[in-house]
Scaffold this active site. Structure first.
Site, PDB file in Angstrom:
ATOM      1  N   ASP A  48       0.835  -1.201   0.000  1.00  0.00           N
ATOM      2  CA  ASP A  48       0.000   0.000   0.000  1.00  0.00           C
ATOM      3  C   ASP A  48       0.870   1.251   0.000  1.00  0.00           C
ATOM      4  O   ASP A  48       1.505   1.577   0.995  1.00  0.00           O
ATOM      5  CB  ASP A  48      -0.910  -0.008   1.241  1.00  0.00           C
ATOM      6  CG  ASP A  48      -1.817   1.203   1.289  1.00  0.00           C
ATOM      7  OD1 ASP A  48      -2.873   1.171   0.632  1.00  0.00           O
ATOM      8  OD2 ASP A  48      -1.462   2.191   1.971  1.00  0.00           O
ATOM      9  N   TYR A  53       3.562   9.672  -0.413  1.00  0.00           N
ATOM     10  CA  TYR A  53       4.657   8.964   0.241  1.00  0.00           C
ATOM     11  C   TYR A  53       5.969   9.105  -0.538  1.00  0.00           C
ATOM     12  O   TYR A  53       7.037   8.839  -0.001  1.00  0.00           O
ATOM     13  CB  TYR A  53       4.348   7.461   0.380  1.00  0.00           C
ATOM     14  CG  TYR A  53       3.103   7.100   1.141  1.00  0.00           C
ATOM     15  CD1 TYR A  53       2.366   8.041   1.860  1.00  0.00           C
ATOM     16  CD2 TYR A  53       2.649   5.783   1.140  1.00  0.00           C
ATOM     17  CE1 TYR A  53       1.218   7.675   2.539  1.00  0.00           C
ATOM     18  CE2 TYR A  53       1.502   5.416   1.832  1.00  0.00           C
ATOM     19  CZ  TYR A  53       0.792   6.374   2.521  1.00  0.00           C
ATOM     20  OH  TYR A  53      -0.345   6.003   3.186  1.00  0.00           O
ATOM     21  N   LYS A  78      -2.571   6.253  -3.978  1.00  0.00           N
ATOM     22  CA  LYS A  78      -3.620   7.208  -3.613  1.00  0.00           C
ATOM     23  C   LYS A  78      -3.306   8.573  -4.201  1.00  0.00           C
ATOM     24  O   LYS A  78      -2.139   8.985  -4.230  1.00  0.00           O
ATOM     25  CB  LYS A  78      -3.730   7.324  -2.089  1.00  0.00           C
ATOM     26  CG  LYS A  78      -3.789   5.997  -1.353  1.00  0.00           C
ATOM     27  CD  LYS A  78      -3.802   6.205   0.151  1.00  0.00           C
ATOM     28  CE  LYS A  78      -3.512   4.903   0.882  1.00  0.00           C
ATOM     29  NZ  LYS A  78      -2.086   4.540   0.845  1.00  0.00           N
ATOM     30  N   HIS A 111      -7.018  10.017  -1.503  1.00  0.00           N
ATOM     31  CA  HIS A 111      -6.336   9.881  -0.219  1.00  0.00           C
ATOM     32  C   HIS A 111      -7.121  10.477   0.948  1.00  0.00           C
ATOM     33  O   HIS A 111      -6.992  10.025   2.094  1.00  0.00           O
ATOM     34  CB  HIS A 111      -4.953  10.532  -0.299  1.00  0.00           C
ATOM     35  CG  HIS A 111      -3.963   9.962   0.649  1.00  0.00           C
ATOM     36  ND1 HIS A 111      -2.621   9.910   0.387  1.00  0.00           N
ATOM     37  CD2 HIS A 111      -4.098   9.406   1.879  1.00  0.00           C
ATOM     38  CE1 HIS A 111      -1.986   9.345   1.403  1.00  0.00           C
ATOM     39  NE2 HIS A 111      -2.867   9.040   2.329  1.00  0.00           N
TER      40      HIS A 111
END
Length: 276
Positions: A48, A53, A78, A111
């Site tokens: 994930d 990120y 996301k 997100h």
């Protein structure tokens, strides 16, 4: 008592695809490649990630180096709220495909709902468009409260396959979980390990099974029917977090963990489920 579940256990999404119940979270892991390689080595088939990120490329590299075929690993990303809106979301998905080095992404989520009603609805329409073009296989949301899910329904749009929310014994999001159960939306639990903020109940339940608190919490999450996304940057912890298939929490111990719920006050992350 031995568990009937295995590391390959999966739940079927409304899209028809199977989502492994255990996934590796890679939030706040700028160098996530070693953790991803370790996860794939130890049987994980679900990673994930997210655009915010900034490690999609490392996830792609780890998968290619692992030797595990692409079609055997479920990859999520996301779209951050700053990239919501129809055209911006489509562009973000194309950027993610390039970052990963993939032809498709298994699951793409919005997100958070922080972009506001108009932009998040346009972003959701873009997810549908990308899915219809084969760029993503399943679509969903993250950090969506009931009102955000109802908003999608009221707009006449298809129901998300997944809603990923902060979920652990201290923050059980019961209204969201109940809504998703009624509408066929799979719940993914992030922060299942509560970032190590364990109390005596969690520790003592684990001791009954000769398991550490992290293993106890992942086991609780999966027994409750959630898809669990424990995060660790340490390869040895990645392996340890998956060592949850040789025991089963008793109904009494599940109830003891259930009783720890503090509602939204128990959240340890941003948890923007009440965003306007």
């Amino acid at each position: 008592m031995a568990s009937a579940l295995t590391i390959n256990s999966a739940v079927k999404l409304s899209s028809g695809y199977e989502l492994p119940r255990l996934g590796l979270g890679v939030y706040l892991n700028d160098d996530c490649k070693p953790a991803c390689v370790a996860a794939l080595k130890h049987g994980y088939r679900h990673i994930d990630s997210a655009r915010m990120y900034r490690n999609e490329a490392q996830v792609g590299e780890a998968l290619r180096e692992s030797g595990v075929p692409r079609d055997q690993v479920f990859i999520t990303s996301k779209v951050d709220s700053g990239e919501h809106g129809f055209e911006k979301t489509l562009a973000a998905i194309d950027s993610s495909l390039k970052n990963f080095g993939f032809d498709y992404i298994d699951l793409m989520l919005l997100h958070s709902p922080l972009s506001g009603k108009e932009r998040r609805l346009e972003a959701y329409k873009a997810l549908i468009e990308a899915r219809n073009k084969g760029k993503v296989r399943s679509i969903g949301v993250s950090n969506y409260g009931v009102k955000h899910l109802e908003e999608i329904k009221a707009a006449g749009l298809e129901t998300p396959a997944v809603n990923q929310v902060e979920l652990h014994p201290f923050c059980q999001q019961k209204d969201i979980v109940d809504y998703c159960a009624k509408h066929g939306i799979v719940i993914e639990a992030y922060c299942p390990l509560i970032r190590g903020k364990w109390n005596d109940t969690i520790i003592n339940v684990g001791k009954k099974y000769n398991k550490d608190p992290a293993q106890t919490l992942v086991r609780w999450s999966i027994q409750r029917g959630f898809v669990s996304l424990p995060k660790s940057s340490k390869p040895e912890r990645v392996a340890s977090n998956a060592d949850i298939y040789d025991f089963e929490l008793s109904a009494e111990d599940v109830a003891a963990l259930d009783a720890l719920d503090r509602g939204k006050e128990g959240a340890i992350s941003w948890n923007p489920v009440d965003a306007e």
